[in-house]
Design a protein around this motif. Structure first.
Motif, PDB file in Angstrom:
ATOM      1  N   ILE A  16      43.489   4.977  -5.529  1.00  0.00           N
ATOM      2  CA  ILE A  16      42.772   4.259  -6.593  1.00  0.00           C
ATOM      3  C   ILE A  16      43.507   4.611  -7.882  1.00  0.00           C
ATOM      4  O   ILE A  16      43.385   5.726  -8.400  1.00  0.00           O
ATOM      5  CB  ILE A  16      41.288   4.680  -6.660  1.00  0.00           C
ATOM      6  CG1 ILE A  16      40.602   4.444  -5.298  1.00  0.00           C
ATOM      7  CG2 ILE A  16      40.566   3.913  -7.776  1.00  0.00           C
ATOM      8  CD1 ILE A  16      39.150   4.920  -5.231  1.00  0.00           C
ATOM      9  N   MET A  17      44.310   3.679  -8.343  1.00  0.00           N
ATOM     10  CA  MET A  17      45.196   3.937  -9.496  1.00  0.00           C
ATOM     11  C   MET A  17      44.387   3.718 -10.769  1.00  0.00           C
ATOM     12  O   MET A  17      44.263   2.601 -11.242  1.00  0.00           O
ATOM     13  CB  MET A  17      46.371   2.951  -9.452  1.00  0.00           C
ATOM     14  CG  MET A  17      47.040   2.843  -8.089  1.00  0.00           C
ATOM     15  SD  MET A  17      48.477   1.763  -8.109  1.00  0.00           S
ATOM     16  CE  MET A  17      47.738   0.137  -8.212  1.00  0.00           C
ATOM     17  N   ASP A  18      43.862   4.788 -11.328  1.00  0.00           N
ATOM     18  CA  ASP A  18      42.941   4.624 -12.457  1.00  0.00           C
ATOM     19  C   ASP A  18      43.428   5.390 -13.686  1.00  0.00           C
ATOM     20  O   ASP A  18      44.085   6.418 -13.573  1.00  0.00           O
ATOM     21  CB  ASP A  18      41.549   5.120 -12.040  1.00  0.00           C
ATOM     22  CG  ASP A  18      40.470   4.619 -12.976  1.00  0.00           C
ATOM     23  OD1 ASP A  18      40.731   3.688 -13.764  1.00  0.00           O
ATOM     24  OD2 ASP A  18      39.344   5.161 -12.917  1.00  0.00           O
ATOM     25  N   TYR A  60      45.102   0.294  -4.695  1.00  0.00           N
ATOM     26  CA  TYR A  60      44.025  -0.516  -5.267  1.00  0.00           C
ATOM     27  C   TYR A  60      44.537  -1.019  -6.619  1.00  0.00           C
ATOM     28  O   TYR A  60      44.600  -0.259  -7.594  1.00  0.00           O
ATOM     29  CB  TYR A  60      42.799   0.372  -5.451  1.00  0.00           C
ATOM     30  CG  TYR A  60      41.462  -0.319  -5.505  1.00  0.00           C
ATOM     31  CD1 TYR A  60      41.310  -1.693  -5.318  1.00  0.00           C
ATOM     32  CD2 TYR A  60      40.304   0.435  -5.729  1.00  0.00           C
ATOM     33  CE1 TYR A  60      40.048  -2.287  -5.349  1.00  0.00           C
ATOM     34  CE2 TYR A  60      39.040  -0.154  -5.769  1.00  0.00           C
ATOM     35  CZ  TYR A  60      38.919  -1.510  -5.576  1.00  0.00           C
ATOM     36  OH  TYR A  60      37.676  -2.087  -5.609  1.00  0.00           O
ATOM     37  N   ALA A  61      44.953  -2.272  -6.668  1.00  0.00           N
ATOM     38  CA  ALA A  61      45.592  -2.798  -7.868  1.00  0.00           C
ATOM     39  C   ALA A  61      44.624  -3.611  -8.727  1.00  0.00           C
ATOM     40  O   ALA A  61      44.753  -3.647  -9.958  1.00  0.00           O
ATOM     41  CB  ALA A  61      46.782  -3.667  -7.484  1.00  0.00           C
ATOM     42  N   PHE A  62      43.666  -4.268  -8.064  1.00  0.00           N
ATOM     43  CA  PHE A  62      42.721  -5.102  -8.830  1.00  0.00           C
ATOM     44  C   PHE A  62      41.455  -5.285  -7.984  1.00  0.00           C
ATOM     45  O   PHE A  62      41.515  -5.818  -6.878  1.00  0.00           O
ATOM     46  CB  PHE A  62      43.361  -6.464  -9.136  1.00  0.00           C
ATOM     47  CG  PHE A  62      42.623  -7.265 -10.163  1.00  0.00           C
ATOM     48  CD1 PHE A  62      42.850  -7.053 -11.517  1.00  0.00           C
ATOM     49  CD2 PHE A  62      41.697  -8.221  -9.785  1.00  0.00           C
ATOM     50  CE1 PHE A  62      42.152  -7.792 -12.479  1.00  0.00           C
ATOM     51  CE2 PHE A  62      40.997  -8.971 -10.739  1.00  0.00           C
ATOM     52  CZ  PHE A  62      41.228  -8.753 -12.090  1.00  0.00           C
ATOM     53  N   SER A  63      40.336  -4.823  -8.522  1.00  0.00           N
ATOM     54  CA  SER A  63      39.100  -4.912  -7.732  1.00  0.00           C
ATOM     55  C   SER A  63      38.413  -6.248  -7.984  1.00  0.00           C
ATOM     56  O   SER A  63      38.673  -6.933  -8.982  1.00  0.00           O
ATOM     57  CB  SER A  63      38.155  -3.761  -8.104  1.00  0.00           C
ATOM     58  OG  SER A  63      37.554  -4.000  -9.360  1.00  0.00           O
ATOM     59  N   ASN A  66      36.966  -6.210 -11.257  1.00  0.00           N
ATOM     60  CA  ASN A  66      37.875  -6.250 -12.415  1.00  0.00           C
ATOM     61  C   ASN A  66      37.975  -7.643 -13.046  1.00  0.00           C
ATOM     62  O   ASN A  66      38.434  -7.779 -14.181  1.00  0.00           O
ATOM     63  CB  ASN A  66      39.277  -5.745 -12.052  1.00  0.00           C
ATOM     64  CG  ASN A  66      39.363  -4.253 -11.845  1.00  0.00           C
ATOM     65  OD1 ASN A  66      40.155  -3.751 -11.044  1.00  0.00           O
ATOM     66  ND2 ASN A  66      38.543  -3.490 -12.565  1.00  0.00           N
ATOM     67  N   ARG A  69      36.615  -8.112 -16.591  1.00  0.00           N
ATOM     68  CA  ARG A  69      37.293  -7.626 -17.808  1.00  0.00           C
ATOM     69  C   ARG A  69      37.644  -8.796 -18.741  1.00  0.00           C
ATOM     70  O   ARG A  69      37.679  -9.947 -18.307  1.00  0.00           O
ATOM     71  CB  ARG A  69      38.564  -6.866 -17.412  1.00  0.00           C
ATOM     72  CG  ARG A  69      38.216  -5.587 -16.657  1.00  0.00           C
ATOM     73  CD  ARG A  69      39.414  -4.704 -16.497  1.00  0.00           C
ATOM     74  NE  ARG A  69      39.007  -3.481 -15.826  1.00  0.00           N
ATOM     75  CZ  ARG A  69      39.718  -2.367 -15.787  1.00  0.00           C
ATOM     76  NH1 ARG A  69      40.895  -2.327 -16.382  1.00  0.00           N
ATOM     77  NH2 ARG A  69      39.282  -1.304 -15.161  1.00  0.00           N
ATOM     78  N   ARG A 186      42.427   9.590  -6.049  1.00  0.00           N
ATOM     79  CA  ARG A 186      41.969   8.863  -7.242  1.00  0.00           C
ATOM     80  C   ARG A 186      42.435   9.624  -8.474  1.00  0.00           C
ATOM     81  O   ARG A 186      42.171  10.820  -8.615  1.00  0.00           O
ATOM     82  CB  ARG A 186      40.451   8.692  -7.288  1.00  0.00           C
ATOM     83  CG  ARG A 186      40.056   7.897  -8.547  1.00  0.00           C
ATOM     84  CD  ARG A 186      38.664   7.374  -8.549  1.00  0.00           C
ATOM     85  NE  ARG A 186      38.504   6.440  -9.663  1.00  0.00           N
ATOM     86  CZ  ARG A 186      37.696   5.410  -9.688  1.00  0.00           C
ATOM     87  NH1 ARG A 186      36.932   5.163  -8.659  1.00  0.00           N
ATOM     88  NH2 ARG A 186      37.614   4.623 -10.735  1.00  0.00           N
ATOM     89  N   ARG A 192      34.497   8.671  -7.955  1.00  0.00           N
ATOM     90  CA  ARG A 192      33.785   7.576  -7.285  1.00  0.00           C
ATOM     91  C   ARG A 192      34.753   6.705  -6.510  1.00  0.00           C
ATOM     92  O   ARG A 192      35.955   6.733  -6.730  1.00  0.00           O
ATOM     93  CB  ARG A 192      32.951   6.754  -8.274  1.00  0.00           C
ATOM     94  CG  ARG A 192      33.715   6.257  -9.474  1.00  0.00           C
ATOM     95  CD  ARG A 192      32.824   5.372 -10.359  1.00  0.00           C
ATOM     96  NE  ARG A 192      33.525   4.969 -11.568  1.00  0.00           N
ATOM     97  CZ  ARG A 192      33.440   5.597 -12.744  1.00  0.00           C
ATOM     98  NH1 ARG A 192      32.647   6.636 -12.888  1.00  0.00           N
ATOM     99  NH2 ARG A 192      34.131   5.169 -13.780  1.00  0.00           N
ATOM    100  N   SER A 194      34.335   3.277  -6.186  1.00  0.00           N
ATOM    101  CA  SER A 194      34.479   1.963  -6.827  1.00  0.00           C
ATOM    102  C   SER A 194      34.762   0.832  -5.832  1.00  0.00           C
ATOM    103  O   SER A 194      35.651   0.006  -6.042  1.00  0.00           O
ATOM    104  CB  SER A 194      35.572   2.011  -7.906  1.00  0.00           C
ATOM    105  OG  SER A 194      35.239   2.954  -8.901  1.00  0.00           O
TER     106      SER A 194
HETATM  107  C1  IPE Z   1      39.008   0.895  -9.752  1.00  0.00           C
HETATM  108  O1  IPE Z   1      39.149   1.243 -11.075  1.00  0.00           O
HETATM  109  C2  IPE Z   1      39.801  -0.330  -9.441  1.00  0.00           C
HETATM  110  C3  IPE Z   1      41.253  -0.181  -9.478  1.00  0.00           C
HETATM  111  C4  IPE Z   1      41.893   0.935  -9.659  1.00  0.00           C
HETATM  112  C5  IPE Z   1      41.988  -1.395  -9.277  1.00  0.00           C
HETATM  113  P1  IPE Z   1      38.087   0.806 -12.181  1.00  0.00           P
HETATM  114  O2  IPE Z   1      38.533   1.399 -13.450  1.00  0.00           O
HETATM  115  O3  IPE Z   1      37.900  -0.662 -12.145  1.00  0.00           O
HETATM  116  O4  IPE Z   1      36.764   1.494 -11.635  1.00  0.00           O
HETATM  117  P2  IPE Z   1      35.424   1.872 -12.399  1.00  0.00           P
HETATM  118  O5  IPE Z   1      34.939   0.649 -13.097  1.00  0.00           O
HETATM  119  O6  IPE Z   1      35.760   2.949 -13.346  1.00  0.00           O
HETATM  120  O7  IPE Z   1      34.495   2.343 -11.323  1.00  0.00           O
END
Ligand code: IPE
Ligand code: IPE
Ligand code: MG
Length: 246
Positions: A16-18, A60-63, A66, A69, A186, A192, A194
């Motif tokens: 989960i690339m956050d 995880y590039a785009f949920s 997302n 946004r 993550r 989390r 997500s």
């Molecule tokens: C999760 O990150 C989705 C990706 C990494 C693509 P988000 O930034 O969207 O997750 P939340 O909203 O903090 O849970």
């Protein structure tokens, strides 16, 4: 730094690339710059995974969520994705990387869909590593889709209710041909899931780090893999059983 044991590498790493937005904010830059910087980490992590011999990498590039946004950010992300796919094709071909995707990709802009499917086709015979991009992906949506497909098959008579098992249900998910992740990373200090790979992470080892995605490079990745190698995966058994399997 300690050495990685090449015999104990995870078969499948999911990430989960956050933290792109926060990385940029801390520097007084726009979120878009953070995303641009994030693609450099993607390149680095893909390359390192391939060098190490990891067979499956899912990013995880785009949920699905997302899409909520601001439209300029979504647009910028789609543009970056398109450019990334084009610029990485050669590297994928040179290194035996097969591209795959999971998610409701029909929602992506037509141009991105075109590039995506072209890249998937051109790399389909590569066998060294599968790089899966989760795009417009949501774990719950994936399960709902699977249930609908199963009901369709039941109506057609090709599936019988008594035949529904965990394995059978897995075959209806996007990840049908993919082993469950062994390690989920993550970045950016969030604890989390997500909506990522909900079914598939049942027994996945989880690693979280405060490092923001644009700063998550080879060094940090190796630390995560080392940490993974120190763990004892029990799958519900006792510690003694895992050490001395019967
Ligand atoms: C999760 O990150 C989705 C990706 C990494 C693509 P988000 O930034 O969207 O997750 P939340 O909203 O903090 O849970
Ligand atoms: C992850 O970084 C990239 C995507 C979700 C597409 P974010 O954009 O979520 O960065 P933060 O969480 O706002 O820092
Ligand atoms: Mg985020």
């Amino acid at each position: 730094m300690e050495r990685l044991d090449p015999d104990k590498l995870p078969r499948h790493v999911a990430i989960i690339m956050d933290g792109n937005g926060r990385w940029a904010k801390r520097r007084g830059l726009t979120r878009i710059v953070g995303h641009q910087k994030g693609t450099e980490s993607v390149r680095d992590i893909v390359r390192t995974s391939r060098e190490l011999g990891i067979k499956w990498l899912t990013l995880y590039a785009f949920s699905e969520e997302n899409w909520k946004r601001p439209s300029y950010e979504v647009k910028a992300l789609m543009g970056l994705l398109n450019r990334y796919l084009k610029s990485e094709l050669k590297e994928m071909l040179d290194n035996g990387i097969r591209l795959a995707c999971i998610g409701q990709t029909e929602k992506l802009p037509p141009e991105v869909q075109r590039t995506l499917w072209q890249t998937i086709e051109k790399t389909e015979h590569n066998t060294e590593m599968t790089l899966t991009l989760a795009l417009s992906y949501g774990g719950r949506q994936e399960i709902v889709r699977a249930v609908k497909k199963m009901l369709g098959d039941i109506e057609k008579g090709t599936l019988h209710v008594n035949r529904i098992t965990e394995e059978r249900l897995s075959e209806y998910l996007y990840t049908a041909d993919t082993p469950d992740p062994d390690l989920l990373i993550r970045t950016s200090g969030e604890y989390r899931i997500s909506n990522f790979l909900l079914w598939q992470v049942a027994y996945t080892e989880i690693f979280t780090t405060p490092t923001l995605w644009p700063d998550f490079r080879k060094e940090r990745y190796l630390e995560a893999l080392l940490d993974y190698q120190k763990r004892e995966r029990r799958f519900g058994t006792t510690g003694e059983q895992t050490i001395h399997p019967e």
